[in-house]
Design a protein around this motif. Structure first.
Motif: not given
Length: 285
Positions: A213-219, A231-234, A251-258
């Motif tokens: 996801s961070a790499l996608l931000d950079r691109y 939107t970040r989907s998991i 919960g963990a994925a939500a905390d990570a921005g998904f």
């Protein structure tokens, strides 16, 4: 706001069972979307077991539901020529009354033997990853034009060549259904940055998902696009025996921005499984 959906992989299960789950989910507001996958042979369980073709089944389920957003997680771009796929997707969006989310990816990993065999079994070519990724970028360009261009056009790409291409009717959703691209490879993420409205990744390794996801931000920043526009989907598997594990993963994925959660249901589907997921997983999470 987070959104929750279910996925019923159409393998080792029959139409009646999948329809039952989707129709139940259609009446539960907490379940906002529902998904199938796109394989022509099983990738788990009995290798000779039943599999239903994804887009055909999706159209049938679109006619059997009225509220759920729906899609394939994700269409293999290797299976269908992109202009044909654009027509198929438009048809499903029309049947659904504008509820399609268009999920697509490069196709199965070369190292997955149970997935790769379906190409040889159906006479489909299986090109290398670089070829498949470049083909996906051209396919998305063509598909969006077929959904939006008001005049016929030619397209002379390295992988896609069209003469007099034109889509009529257009999708109900304008300028077209939201595009979800699934995958984790760096080259795929560059395609996501340019073309996608949503990005999906399997949630088996959350640390990897966060890094991707961070790499996608950079691109996105490199091409001048706001990373928040995607939107970040998991995808997270549901444990019928240990729903608490699934709640913790959410919960963990939500905390990570998904924020877009696809909850994978394993067949056979227990009676009332959609209601159970809503109560024990979504509401509790």
């Amino acid at each position: 706001m987070p959104s929750f959906g279910i996925m019923t992989a159409p393998m080792q299960a029959g139409y009646d069972d999948i329809r039952r789950v989707w129709r139940e989910a259609d009446a539960i507001p907490e379940i906002e979307h529902a998904w199938l996958f796109d394989h022509l042979m099983p990738i788990a369980g009995d290798p000779h077991g039943p599999v239903l073709e994804g887009w055909t089944l999706l159209s049938a389920l679109a006619a059997q539901t009225s509220r759920l957003r729906l899609g394939l997680l994700v269409t293999s771009n290797r299976f269908r020529p992109p202009a044909v796929l654009a027509k198929i997707a438009t048809t499903v969006d029309v049947v659904a009354g504008g509820r399609l989310d268009f999920g697509i990816g490069v196709g199965s990993r070369p190292g997955h033997p149970l997935a790769r065999r379906e190409y040889e079994a159906h006479g489909l070519p299986f090109h290398d990853a670089a070829d498949a990724t470049a083909s996906l970028a051209e396919a998305l360009t063509v598909i969006r034009r077929l959904w939006t261009d008001e005049q016929p056009f030619d397209f002379d790409g390295d992988h896609v060549k069209l003469t007099g291409a034109f889509g009529n009717p257009k999708p109900v959703q304008r300028p077209g259904p939201p595009i979800l691209v699934g995958g984790r490879a760096k080259a795929t993420l560059r395609v996501v940055a340019e073309h996608a409205d949503l990005w999906n990744i399997p949630g088996g390794d959350l640390d990897d998902a966060v890094e991707r996801s961070a790499l996608l931000d950079r691109y996105c920043r490199e091409i001048g696009r706001d990373p928040a526009a995607i939107t970040r989907s998991i995808h997270l598997p549901v444990s019928y025996e240990r729903p608490g594990d699934t709640r913790e993963a959410i919960g963990a994925a939500a905390d990570a921005g998904f924020t877009h959660f696809v909850l994978g249901l394993a067949a056979p589907y227990p009676p009332g499984v959609a209601g159970w997921v809503a109560e024990e997983v979504i509401r509790a999470a």
